[in-house]
Design a protein around this motif. Sequence first.
Motif, PDB file in Angstrom:
ATOM      1  N   SER A  37      36.295  32.541  31.440  1.00  0.00           N
ATOM      2  CA  SER A  37      35.911  33.104  32.739  1.00  0.00           C
ATOM      3  C   SER A  37      37.054  33.927  33.328  1.00  0.00           C
ATOM      4  O   SER A  37      36.820  34.992  33.913  1.00  0.00           O
ATOM      5  CB  SER A  37      35.481  32.001  33.707  1.00  0.00           C
ATOM      6  N   TYR A  38      38.299  33.453  33.165  1.00  0.00           N
ATOM      7  CA  TYR A  38      39.444  34.221  33.657  1.00  0.00           C
ATOM      8  C   TYR A  38      39.620  35.504  32.846  1.00  0.00           C
ATOM      9  O   TYR A  38      39.939  36.569  33.395  1.00  0.00           O
ATOM     10  CB  TYR A  38      40.726  33.391  33.606  1.00  0.00           C
ATOM     11  N   PHE A  39      39.407  35.411  31.542  1.00  0.00           N
ATOM     12  CA  PHE A  39      39.532  36.589  30.677  1.00  0.00           C
ATOM     13  C   PHE A  39      38.499  37.647  31.075  1.00  0.00           C
ATOM     14  O   PHE A  39      38.801  38.844  31.165  1.00  0.00           O
ATOM     15  CB  PHE A  39      39.337  36.178  29.214  1.00  0.00           C
ATOM     16  N   ALA A  40      37.272  37.178  31.352  1.00  0.00           N
ATOM     17  CA  ALA A  40      36.195  38.091  31.769  1.00  0.00           C
ATOM     18  C   ALA A  40      36.494  38.681  33.151  1.00  0.00           C
ATOM     19  O   ALA A  40      36.230  39.865  33.407  1.00  0.00           O
ATOM     20  CB  ALA A  40      34.860  37.346  31.782  1.00  0.00           C
ATOM     21  N   LEU A  41      37.035  37.866  34.055  1.00  0.00           N
ATOM     22  CA  LEU A  41      37.381  38.331  35.402  1.00  0.00           C
ATOM     23  C   LEU A  41      38.447  39.427  35.334  1.00  0.00           C
ATOM     24  O   LEU A  41      38.366  40.445  36.036  1.00  0.00           O
ATOM     25  CB  LEU A  41      37.901  37.154  36.227  1.00  0.00           C
ATOM     26  N   MET A  42      39.414  39.233  34.458  1.00  0.00           N
ATOM     27  CA  MET A  42      40.503  40.190  34.309  1.00  0.00           C
ATOM     28  C   MET A  42      39.993  41.541  33.808  1.00  0.00           C
ATOM     29  O   MET A  42      40.318  42.600  34.383  1.00  0.00           O
ATOM     30  CB  MET A  42      41.542  39.638  33.332  1.00  0.00           C
TER      31      MET A  42
ATOM     32  N   PRO B 191      45.186  40.292  41.750  1.00  0.00           N
ATOM     33  CA  PRO B 191      46.054  39.727  40.707  1.00  0.00           C
ATOM     34  C   PRO B 191      46.479  40.821  39.730  1.00  0.00           C
ATOM     35  O   PRO B 191      45.802  41.846  39.594  1.00  0.00           O
ATOM     36  CB  PRO B 191      45.149  38.696  40.027  1.00  0.00           C
ATOM     37  N   ASP B 192      47.601  40.597  39.075  1.00  0.00           N
ATOM     38  CA  ASP B 192      48.038  41.527  38.036  1.00  0.00           C
ATOM     39  C   ASP B 192      47.979  40.834  36.682  1.00  0.00           C
ATOM     40  O   ASP B 192      47.473  39.705  36.560  1.00  0.00           O
ATOM     41  CB  ASP B 192      49.444  42.069  38.330  1.00  0.00           C
ATOM     42  N   GLU B 193      48.492  41.504  35.669  1.00  0.00           N
ATOM     43  CA  GLU B 193      48.432  40.941  34.323  1.00  0.00           C
ATOM     44  C   GLU B 193      49.161  39.605  34.230  1.00  0.00           C
ATOM     45  O   GLU B 193      48.727  38.687  33.516  1.00  0.00           O
ATOM     46  CB  GLU B 193      49.026  41.933  33.314  1.00  0.00           C
ATOM     47  N   VAL B 194      50.278  39.488  34.945  1.00  0.00           N
ATOM     48  CA  VAL B 194      51.043  38.242  34.919  1.00  0.00           C
ATOM     49  C   VAL B 194      50.233  37.088  35.507  1.00  0.00           C
ATOM     50  O   VAL B 194      50.279  35.959  35.006  1.00  0.00           O
ATOM     51  CB  VAL B 194      52.374  38.414  35.682  1.00  0.00           C
ATOM     52  N   SER B 195      49.461  37.374  36.558  1.00  0.00           N
ATOM     53  CA  SER B 195      48.613  36.344  37.170  1.00  0.00           C
ATOM     54  C   SER B 195      47.691  35.718  36.126  1.00  0.00           C
ATOM     55  O   SER B 195      47.512  34.489  36.084  1.00  0.00           O
ATOM     56  CB  SER B 195      47.753  36.951  38.292  1.00  0.00           C
TER      57      SER B 195
ATOM     58  N   PHE C 185      46.015  30.495  42.679  1.00  0.00           N
ATOM     59  CA  PHE C 185      45.464  31.765  42.199  1.00  0.00           C
ATOM     60  C   PHE C 185      44.277  32.203  43.056  1.00  0.00           C
ATOM     61  O   PHE C 185      44.199  33.353  43.498  1.00  0.00           O
ATOM     62  CB  PHE C 185      45.037  31.621  40.737  1.00  0.00           C
ATOM     63  N   HIS C 186      43.352  31.268  43.305  1.00  0.00           N
ATOM     64  CA  HIS C 186      42.166  31.630  44.087  1.00  0.00           C
ATOM     65  C   HIS C 186      42.519  31.837  45.564  1.00  0.00           C
ATOM     66  O   HIS C 186      41.837  32.612  46.257  1.00  0.00           O
ATOM     67  CB  HIS C 186      41.082  30.566  43.903  1.00  0.00           C
ATOM     68  N   GLY C 187      43.584  31.187  46.038  1.00  0.00           N
ATOM     69  CA  GLY C 187      44.071  31.445  47.385  1.00  0.00           C
ATOM     70  C   GLY C 187      44.576  32.876  47.526  1.00  0.00           C
ATOM     71  O   GLY C 187      44.392  33.518  48.571  1.00  0.00           O
ATOM     72  N   MET C 188      45.208  33.381  46.456  1.00  0.00           N
ATOM     73  CA  MET C 188      45.679  34.766  46.457  1.00  0.00           C
ATOM     74  C   MET C 188      44.497  35.731  46.573  1.00  0.00           C
ATOM     75  O   MET C 188      44.540  36.697  47.344  1.00  0.00           O
ATOM     76  CB  MET C 188      46.463  35.048  45.168  1.00  0.00           C
ATOM     77  N   LEU C 189      43.428  35.455  45.828  1.00  0.00           N
ATOM     78  CA  LEU C 189      42.235  36.304  45.909  1.00  0.00           C
ATOM     79  C   LEU C 189      41.634  36.260  47.312  1.00  0.00           C
ATOM     80  O   LEU C 189      41.236  37.297  47.863  1.00  0.00           O
ATOM     81  CB  LEU C 189      41.188  35.863  44.883  1.00  0.00           C
TER      82      LEU C 189
ATOM     83  N   GLU D   6      35.982  42.493  36.581  1.00  0.00           N
ATOM     84  CA  GLU D   6      36.123  42.835  37.999  1.00  0.00           C
ATOM     85  C   GLU D   6      37.409  43.596  38.296  1.00  0.00           C
ATOM     86  O   GLU D   6      37.413  44.551  39.075  1.00  0.00           O
ATOM     87  CB  GLU D   6      36.065  41.561  38.839  1.00  0.00           C
ATOM     88  N   PHE D   7      38.532  43.178  37.668  1.00  0.00           N
ATOM     89  CA  PHE D   7      39.817  43.805  38.005  1.00  0.00           C
ATOM     90  C   PHE D   7      40.229  44.904  37.031  1.00  0.00           C
ATOM     91  O   PHE D   7      41.251  45.559  37.235  1.00  0.00           O
ATOM     92  CB  PHE D   7      40.907  42.730  38.109  1.00  0.00           C
ATOM     93  N   LYS D   8      39.433  45.083  35.968  1.00  0.00           N
ATOM     94  CA  LYS D   8      39.619  46.200  35.035  1.00  0.00           C
ATOM     95  C   LYS D   8      41.062  46.317  34.517  1.00  0.00           C
ATOM     96  O   LYS D   8      41.634  47.399  34.400  1.00  0.00           O
ATOM     97  CB  LYS D   8      39.190  47.520  35.693  1.00  0.00           C
ATOM     98  N   LEU D   9      41.649  45.165  34.229  1.00  0.00           N
ATOM     99  CA  LEU D   9      42.987  45.141  33.650  1.00  0.00           C
ATOM    100  C   LEU D   9      42.861  45.116  32.126  1.00  0.00           C
ATOM    101  O   LEU D   9      41.996  44.429  31.572  1.00  0.00           O
ATOM    102  CB  LEU D   9      43.758  43.906  34.125  1.00  0.00           C
ATOM    103  N   VAL D  10      43.707  45.875  31.467  1.00  0.00           N
ATOM    104  CA  VAL D  10      43.702  45.895  30.005  1.00  0.00           C
ATOM    105  C   VAL D  10      44.553  44.736  29.496  1.00  0.00           C
ATOM    106  O   VAL D  10      45.728  44.622  29.861  1.00  0.00           O
ATOM    107  CB  VAL D  10      44.255  47.234  29.479  1.00  0.00           C
ATOM    108  N   PRO D  11      43.978  43.846  28.680  1.00  0.00           N
ATOM    109  CA  PRO D  11      44.733  42.659  28.239  1.00  0.00           C
ATOM    110  C   PRO D  11      45.965  43.013  27.414  1.00  0.00           C
ATOM    111  O   PRO D  11      45.954  43.943  26.615  1.00  0.00           O
ATOM    112  CB  PRO D  11      43.717  41.885  27.382  1.00  0.00           C
ATOM    113  N   TRP D  12      47.022  42.254  27.646  1.00  0.00           N
ATOM    114  CA  TRP D  12      48.228  42.333  26.827  1.00  0.00           C
ATOM    115  C   TRP D  12      48.037  41.437  25.604  1.00  0.00           C
ATOM    116  O   TRP D  12      47.083  40.672  25.498  1.00  0.00           O
ATOM    117  CB  TRP D  12      49.436  41.816  27.594  1.00  0.00           C
ATOM    118  N   ALA D  13      49.009  41.523  24.716  1.00  0.00           N
ATOM    119  CA  ALA D  13      48.999  40.614  23.566  1.00  0.00           C
ATOM    120  C   ALA D  13      49.040  39.161  24.034  1.00  0.00           C
ATOM    121  O   ALA D  13      48.359  38.297  23.475  1.00  0.00           O
ATOM    122  CB  ALA D  13      50.205  40.912  22.673  1.00  0.00           C
TER     123      ALA D  13
END
Length: 579
Positions: free
Chosen positions: A483-488, A460-464, A450-454, A491-498
Amino acid sequence: MVSRSPSSSAVENLLQQQQLQSLAALVRSHSSSKDLNIARQIHARVLDSPLWPNRFLANLLMEMYGKAGGMDEAREIFDGISHPNTHSWNILIAAYTHNGQFDAAQALFHAMPERDVVAWNSILAMEAAREDFQAMKAIFNAMPAPDLVSWNGMIAAFSQAGHLAAAKEMFDRMPQRDLVSWNTMIQAFLLAGQIREAEIMFWGLPDKNVVSWNTMIQGFGEKGQIHGARELFDAMPWRNIISWTAILSAHSQRSDLSQAKELFDAMPERNLVAWNAMLAAFAENHDLKGASAVFDSMPCRDVVSWTAMLVALAKQGSVESAREIFEQMPQRNTVSWNAMLEAYAQNGHLEDATLVFDRMPHRDIVSWNGMVAAYTHRKMVIQAKATFDSMPQRNNLSWNTIAAAYALAGKSTIAQRLFDTMPGKNTVSWNSLSATYAQSGHIDRAMEIFHGMLAAGLEPDEVSFVIMLSACSHAGKLDRGWSYFALMTGEFKLVPWAEHYYCMVDVLRRVGQLKLAESLVSNMPFVPDSKVWGSLVAVCVPQEQEMERGNQAAKNAFEIEPGNAAPYVLLCNLWGKIT
């Protein structure tokens, strides 16, 4: 010697024209069936006609065979045309591309005596299909006069491969744009998860059409933004059958089958696509009873209907029933064969999957990927690699699957080497390898990927984040999960899914933070399902001060799914431990 009068000659010409149009209508009417046997029967009727040989009919026959996968017949017809026109060449190039015979398409393109923009666009689509973006750009730059189709095709190809920056660059360079250009760019933002940018472009579009609205609804639905999708649907000035089907699918993708069924019942008209969408909704959500009810109620069925029913049975492990449906199908296409192959593979019937693969009248890249995946699931890495090496062409999924095969077999060095040499890696590729390691218990390695992708500059997308949060859940890593939830969301401004919330609830549950888990469930921006409330019951400590919380969670679960008594069974067991 008796000469024909001008009037009799005109009558004869008129009769020939009528016969020609009749044969043309016959060929066109069966082209969409994609049935090779029917195609051969139609071909035989045309050959018996006194009008044969005829270039117009030959072009139609090539098109029909191309759709049915009969490329040997299509090529034979082409070679028999004494003076093929540009349209003849273009039909055969498109047919080769459609059937994945890219080298043949390319050779034909280079052999063309003269090329028009249709030929260039066909070869451009070919390079897009095999995801060779360098070749695609080279062809585009070599085009003498790219048209709107060329520009829009480039934007679509880049966006579907996850290359948003390249898609936006093409859009900005366009000398002129049409509504297709704007809709394609909106879709590019949606595919990249940049919903806010898509919204800005959509609302700034002065001449929205129903495609614009439908694109937004489908994009919101695919990203799990069901509330946004529903608001758009309700605001539409006009709707078509695709609009209804899109919002129905959006609800079904979030497992909201009751709402999907309510929408289906409210549809002002239903065509076969709508019926198939409802059937697929039940199938994808493992509701065999609902799928069977829809299938039995359908006023008519096509190959999509039969295939969806096959999938529904396979998802429930009813492989024999799925096979019976397959055998009863009035007609089959490559998708049907692929579904049967996957049904066997996913249920552990590798030998049967191999037999289906060997029997297939036509294989596409999905068929080959299915066999590689079947061997991968059984950790038969040698067979997986042999199948991979035999593939006539490969896409990202092919490379992702073979890399996963080695990772699952514990050969991480080879998996990494394959991954590093993979052409056109995108977010899906990184997610695939990360998920493989996470599912096999190598949590730290999954996080490294995951961090290699960054580090590689991909977003990253929601699936990540589903993969990361799920990994944290199984490993009981609460701090990393937060920390991942906060990052999503930050920083990436993704809206969490269920699914993101469910993973966080599970992390809290596993580390005994029941009060925090309950608070998170209560503050979700959507109604939690019975699975979430049931998980809270499961974590309750058998102490009287916590049992009230368990009682409430079980009650909530039962209200959502009255037929599911599991939460109450768990609760009874806990009370039994106290007493």
